[in-house]
Motif scaffolding. Structure first.
Motif, short mmCIF file in Angstrom:
data_model
loop_
_atom_site.label_atom_id
_atom_site.label_comp_id
_atom_site.label_asym_id
_atom_site.label_seq_id
_atom_site.Cartn_x
_atom_site.Cartn_y
_atom_site.Cartn_z
N SER A 36 0.85 -1.18 0.00
CA SER A 36 0.00 0.00 0.00
C SER A 36 0.89 1.24 0.00
N GLU A 37 0.43 2.29 -0.66
CA GLU A 37 1.21 3.52 -0.74
C GLU A 37 1.45 4.11 0.64
N ASP A 38 0.57 3.84 1.57
CA ASP A 38 0.65 4.45 2.90
C ASP A 38 1.53 3.65 3.85
N GLU A 39 1.95 2.46 3.46
CA GLU A 39 2.71 1.58 4.34
C GLU A 39 4.19 1.59 4.02
N ASP A 40 4.99 1.43 5.05
CA ASP A 40 6.41 1.21 4.83
C ASP A 40 6.59 -0.16 4.21
N VAL A 41 7.40 -0.24 3.17
CA VAL A 41 7.57 -1.50 2.45
C VAL A 41 8.16 -2.58 3.36
N ALA A 42 8.96 -2.19 4.34
CA ALA A 42 9.54 -3.17 5.27
C ALA A 42 8.45 -3.79 6.15
N ARG A 43 7.50 -2.98 6.60
CA ARG A 43 6.41 -3.50 7.43
C ARG A 43 5.58 -4.51 6.64
N HIS A 82 18.23 -5.73 10.90
CA HIS A 82 19.50 -5.05 11.14
C HIS A 82 19.33 -3.53 11.15
N ILE A 83 18.47 -3.02 10.27
CA ILE A 83 18.32 -1.56 10.17
C ILE A 83 17.14 -1.05 10.99
N ARG A 84 16.46 -1.93 11.73
CA ARG A 84 15.31 -1.51 12.53
C ARG A 84 15.72 -0.44 13.55
N SER A 85 16.89 -0.58 14.15
CA SER A 85 17.31 0.35 15.20
C SER A 85 17.52 1.77 14.68
N ASN A 86 17.64 1.94 13.34
CA ASN A 86 17.73 3.30 12.79
C ASN A 86 16.48 4.12 13.12
N GLN A 87 15.34 3.41 13.22
CA GLN A 87 14.04 4.03 13.45
C GLN A 87 13.68 5.03 12.36
N THR A 88 14.16 4.77 11.14
CA THR A 88 13.85 5.64 10.01
C THR A 88 13.06 4.92 8.92
N GLY A 89 12.86 3.60 9.06
CA GLY A 89 12.08 2.86 8.08
C GLY A 89 12.81 2.66 6.77
N LEU A 90 12.07 2.15 5.78
CA LEU A 90 12.64 1.85 4.47
C LEU A 90 12.13 2.86 3.45
N GLU A 91 10.89 2.70 3.00
CA GLU A 91 10.29 3.68 2.11
C GLU A 91 8.78 3.51 2.07
N THR A 92 8.10 4.59 1.75
CA THR A 92 6.66 4.56 1.47
C THR A 92 6.43 5.31 0.17
N LYS A 93 5.31 5.01 -0.49
CA LYS A 93 5.03 5.63 -1.77
C LYS A 93 4.00 6.76 -1.68
N LYS A 94 3.48 7.00 -0.48
CA LYS A 94 2.52 8.09 -0.31
C LYS A 94 3.23 9.33 0.20
N ILE A 95 3.01 10.44 -0.46
CA ILE A 95 3.58 11.71 -0.02
C ILE A 95 2.73 12.26 1.12
N LYS A 96 3.34 12.45 2.27
CA LYS A 96 2.63 12.91 3.48
C LYS A 96 3.00 14.36 3.75
N MET A 97 2.12 15.26 3.38
CA MET A 97 2.41 16.68 3.45
C MET A 97 2.60 17.17 4.89
N LYS A 117 8.29 -0.34 14.74
CA LYS A 117 7.46 -1.23 13.92
C LYS A 117 7.22 -0.70 12.51
N PHE A 118 8.13 0.14 12.01
CA PHE A 118 8.07 0.62 10.63
C PHE A 118 6.72 1.28 10.33
N LEU A 119 6.30 2.22 11.19
CA LEU A 119 5.04 2.92 11.03
C LEU A 119 5.21 4.28 10.35
N ASP A 120 6.43 4.57 9.89
CA ASP A 120 6.73 5.81 9.16
C ASP A 120 6.42 7.05 9.99
N LYS A 121 6.76 6.99 11.28
CA LYS A 121 6.64 8.18 12.12
C LYS A 121 7.86 9.07 11.93
N THR A 122 7.68 10.35 12.13
CA THR A 122 8.81 11.28 12.02
C THR A 122 9.65 11.23 13.30
#
Length: 511
Positions: A15-22, A267-282, A495-500
């Motif tokens: 889904s565009e709103d989801e982090d691809v890793a999640r 391995h990259i979970r601890s970054n707390q930055t996620g992978l990518e999402t396709k929805k632009i969140k203004m 949990k890869f929720l794409d929080k800032t």
């Protein structure tokens, strides 16, 4: 290879709103996503978020370095080399078609078009597969570089420089985006050093090519035209390789099996930055511009520090020639610039990756640049060696753009926010690159004293500014540590929720 990539993800959609890793973890191993271990609570510290809390099999890490890092290195090398070819062409006869401030304007128009296209590039990188966007842009700018070889007027050169700026606008942001997908913050820092050091390699290759092509004396084409043709064709070929073989993200990494992909995501979970999402969140863009206290100091630091890049990036050969060297010596004297750049970037990024201390290391890089400016102002042009060494010192301040890349990728969470921050950084970087060449006006030739004074002032301003940014980051971490200590609820794992980084109170800043 692309067929294998498609098979890896053909049985699930994102889904565009989801982090691809999640989405990937929910499909293949939902327990990994929801499980919260006691060890995860220990990860919410500055040290653990920087160095990571999950060790990755060395074989898998080598795979990442083997299949991803070369793309980043080659992209940054060609980006820098293709942009800087104008600098080398200055000593090869391209100025025969120019007069007055025309050469400065060519450097300026490249940056202006880059600024115009940067929001478009950022939008495309979020909405479409990264490898497709990056590969297509590389092919296009390679074609534009080839077109330089048929330009014999100021107007035609202005057109190709505009187009080159448009298509190169994707390069740095694309590299930062890909780099942040596969590594912990410490590993990202070191890998950014590896591919950003290719700017130094570009100086070396450009200097050698310039010196070599200066010995070409053809009737139909000049030496600088042949140089643009050769480099442009190489860029086009690499663009097609990127288009078909660079994976878009970890789930699309054709060289990893399913278990290895899960390992890398953990391995990259601890970054707390996620992978990518396709929805632009203004709302994330609004947060970046209006609520993030670090945004504007960082952009000011970028602008002040990179005016030197805009200056010496376009005028290094011209400045070197004012010291009394001929055009052959001027070409060869660009080689030490490459070596100095590589050394500075690799040493500083490896130190940061090993010990953190981003603020202190970056601040120290401005000191040699300040000394170099003072010496160049004070010395007469007849002191060739002193002036030349002072010019080399300026590259220490210029190289801080690498540390700004590191700061952005480590200290920004929320995929839209991270892309927007990188895009804004490159816009400000190119504003600096517009200002830089315009400081070198024809009337102040050959000493360019006003430009050198401006470089000195901007480098001096960077020192307190960098220390201030470090203080804000330290203070914010201390405030969040206090919140964590006072809270009765243990924080859950990311949990890869794409929080800032502002929304996620367990996020810690690297400083």
């Amino acid at each position: 290879m692309p067929d294998k990539e498609d098979l890896c993800v053909s049985d699930y959609s994102v889904s565009e709103d989801e982090d691809v890793a999640r989405k990937f973890l929910m499909h293949f191993d939902a327990a990994v996503l929801d499980e919260t271990k006691e060890s995860d609570f220990k990860g919410i510290t500055e040290e653990a978020t920087f160095f990571g809390s999950h060790s990755l099999d060395k074989k898998v890490l080598r795979k990442l370095d083997m299949y991803v890092l070369p793309f980043l290195c080659c992209t940054y090398l060609l980006m820098f080399l293709d942009k800087a070819l104008l600098n080398y062409a200055a000593s090869m006869g391209i100025k025969n078609h120019l007069e007055g401030d025309d050469f400065s304007n060519l450097g300026t128009i490249f940056s202006a078009s880059y600024i115009f296209a940067e929001p478009i590039a950022v939008y495309l990188l979020q909405r479409f597969p990264v490898s497709r966007v990056l590969g297509s842009f590389i092919i296009c700018w390679g074609i534009v570089v080839v077109c330089h070889c048929v330009c014999k007027s100021y107007a035609s050169l202005m057109i190709v420089r505009v187009l080159l700026g448009v298509f190169e606008s994707c390069s740095a942001v694309g590299c930062i985006t890909v780099n942040g997908m596969y590594y912990t913050k410490s590993e990202q820092t070191q890998r950014i050093g590896y591919w950003a050091a290719q700017a130094g390699t570009g100086y070396i290759i450009g200097g050698l090519m310039s010196f070599g092509f200066l010995h070409y004396h053809g009737a139909e084409f000049t030496s600088w035209q042949i140089m643009f043709l050769v480099v442009g064709l190489i860029t086009v070929a690499f663009g097609f390789v990127t288009l078909f073989f660079l994976p878009n993200n970890i789930p699309h990494a054709w060289f990893l099996d399913e278990q290895e992909k899960i390992q890398v995501i953990e391995h990259i979970r601890s970054n707390q930055t996620g992978l990518e999402t396709k929805k632009i969140k203004m709302y994330q863009v609004k947060e970046l511009l209006l609520h993030d206290k670090l945004t504007w100091p960082m952009l000011l630091l970028t602008g002040c520090s990179q005016i030197s890049t805009g200056s010496i990036g376009t005028f290094s050969t011209t400045i070197t020639a004012t010291f009394g060297f001929d055009r052959y010596e001027t070409a060869l004297l660009q080689l030490p610039i490459g070596c100095v750049t590589i050394m500075i970037i690799l040493i500083t990024t490896q130190l940061i990756g090993r010990y953190s201390h981003l603020t202190l290391i970056t601040t120290s890089m401005f000191i040699p640049a300040i000394i170099g400016c003072i010496v160049m102002i004070a010395l007469p042009l007849s002191n060739r060696i002193g002036n030349l060494l002072s010019l080399y010192l300026l590259y220490s301040g210029s190289c801080t753009i690498t540390n700004i890349y590191i700061w952005n990728t480590c200290n920004t969470s929320g995929y839209t926010k991270r892309l927007a921050r990188n895009g804004l950084t490159m816009i400000v970087y190119n504003i600096a690159c517009i200002v830089g060449p315009q400081m070198f006006r024809a009337y102040s030739y050959p000493r360019y004293i006003p430009a050198k004074i401006a470089l000195l002032v901007t480098q001096c301003v960077c020192v307190p500014l960098q220390l201030y940014i470090g203080y804000i980051s330290f203070n914010e971490n201390r405030s969040r540590d206090k919140e964590q200590e006072e809270s009765q609820v243990k924080p859950e794992q990311y949990k890869f929720l794409d929080k800032t980084d502002i929304e996620n109170r367990t996020f810690r800043y690297v400083y």
